[in-house]
Design a protein around this motif. Structure first.
Motif, short mmCIF file in Angstrom:
data_model
loop_
_atom_site.label_atom_id
_atom_site.label_comp_id
_atom_site.label_asym_id
_atom_site.label_seq_id
_atom_site.Cartn_x
_atom_site.Cartn_y
_atom_site.Cartn_z
N TRP A 1 0.85 -1.20 0.00
CA TRP A 1 0.00 0.00 0.00
C TRP A 1 0.88 1.23 0.00
O TRP A 1 1.69 1.42 0.88
CB TRP A 1 -0.92 -0.03 1.23
N LYS A 2 0.73 2.09 -0.99
CA LYS A 2 1.59 3.26 -1.12
C LYS A 2 0.82 4.58 -1.02
O LYS A 2 1.36 5.63 -1.33
CB LYS A 2 2.35 3.20 -2.43
N TYR A 3 -0.43 4.52 -0.57
CA TYR A 3 -1.27 5.72 -0.54
C TYR A 3 -1.44 6.23 0.88
O TYR A 3 -1.36 5.48 1.84
CB TYR A 3 -2.63 5.41 -1.18
N LYS A 4 -1.72 7.54 0.99
CA LYS A 4 -2.01 8.13 2.29
C LYS A 4 -3.41 7.75 2.75
O LYS A 4 -3.67 7.66 3.94
CB LYS A 4 -1.90 9.66 2.20
N THR A 5 -4.30 7.54 1.81
CA THR A 5 -5.67 7.12 2.11
C THR A 5 -5.63 5.74 2.74
O THR A 5 -4.95 4.84 2.25
CB THR A 5 -6.52 7.08 0.82
N LYS A 6 -6.39 5.57 3.82
CA LYS A 6 -6.42 4.30 4.53
C LYS A 6 -7.14 3.23 3.72
O LYS A 6 -8.19 3.49 3.14
CB LYS A 6 -7.12 4.47 5.88
N ARG A 7 -6.58 2.05 3.68
CA ARG A 7 -7.22 0.90 3.02
C ARG A 7 -8.14 0.25 4.05
O ARG A 7 -7.69 -0.23 5.08
CB ARG A 7 -6.17 -0.09 2.54
N LEU A 8 -9.43 0.24 3.75
CA LEU A 8 -10.42 -0.22 4.72
C LEU A 8 -10.76 -1.70 4.58
O LEU A 8 -10.83 -2.22 3.47
CB LEU A 8 -11.71 0.61 4.58
N GLU A 9 -11.01 -2.33 5.71
CA GLU A 9 -11.46 -3.71 5.76
C GLU A 9 -12.99 -3.72 5.82
O GLU A 9 -13.62 -2.67 6.02
CB GLU A 9 -10.88 -4.40 7.00
N ARG A 10 -13.57 -4.89 5.69
CA ARG A 10 -15.03 -5.01 5.63
C ARG A 10 -15.74 -4.35 6.81
O ARG A 10 -16.71 -3.62 6.62
CB ARG A 10 -15.43 -6.48 5.56
N SER B 1 -14.04 -3.65 -4.07
CA SER B 1 -15.31 -4.37 -4.00
C SER B 1 -15.08 -5.87 -3.98
O SER B 1 -15.78 -6.60 -3.28
CB SER B 1 -16.23 -3.97 -5.15
N GLU B 2 -14.08 -6.34 -4.71
CA GLU B 2 -13.78 -7.78 -4.71
C GLU B 2 -13.19 -8.20 -3.36
O GLU B 2 -13.50 -9.28 -2.86
CB GLU B 2 -12.82 -8.13 -5.84
N ASP B 3 -12.38 -7.35 -2.76
CA ASP B 3 -11.82 -7.64 -1.43
C ASP B 3 -12.94 -7.66 -0.39
O ASP B 3 -12.99 -8.54 0.46
CB ASP B 3 -10.78 -6.59 -1.04
#
Length: 175
Positions: A40-49, A133-135
């Protein structure tokens, strides 16, 4: 004692075997050429379900922006309500995005969504995070599948032809 020539051959053999083992351990490339699991290279947080579900529970405070192409949306599905703006059009479409709501960006595996989130945050929007969406679906979330409309047929269908013909005939008789 190992001779220099034998040492170089042994070194190259070990290096080649190590490289092959490392390549075998690397995830396979996806359809878009990216590794299945990218750093992950973004400042935006990667969200879980669970984080996405918490946002979806308050729809009056949320805008879901799906940055995928229409063909991806129909093939993969998305969330129940979303604004579809592809990444390449996002900066030109900022005026259409409400600033009084939290934004969730969506793509297939969150990579494009992360880039979109960073752009929106840089432009003053409140971005909760990015998801794929797939995640989300793989984690047990429910994605809404979108049925594509049937293609338009340029040739007249048998049910419409008589009506058109009859109307034309009536007009001719009135002249």
């Amino acid at each position: 004692m190992i001779k220099r020539k034998n040492f170089i051959a042994l070194f190259l053999t070990v290096a080649a075997a190590s490289a092959m083992a490392q390549q075998a351990a690397t995830p396979a490339a996806g359809a878009n050429g990216a590794a299945a699991e990218q750093a992950w290279k973004y400042k935006t947080k990667r969200l879980e379900r669970n984080e996405v579900d918490a946002l979806l529970a308050k729809p009056e405070k949320l805008v879901v922006i799906d940055v995928r192409r229409p063909d991806e949306l129909t093939a993969k599905g998305s969330f129940p309500v979303y604004l579809n703006i592809q990444n390449k059009e996002l900066e030109k479409s900022l005026a259409y995005i409400p600033k009084d709501r939290v934004i969730l960006t969506v793509s297939n595996h969150a990579v494009r969504a992360g880039a979109a989130g960073d752009l929106l945050a840089a432009k003053g929007f409140t971005v909760a995070g990015a998801t794929g969406s797939e995640d989300y679906e793989a984690q047990g979330g429910t994605i809404t599948k979108i049925a594509a409309p049937p293609p338009r047929n340029a040739a007249a269908t048998p049910t419409t032809t008589p009506a058109v013909t009859t109307a034309a005939t009536v007009v001719k008789k009135d002249w």
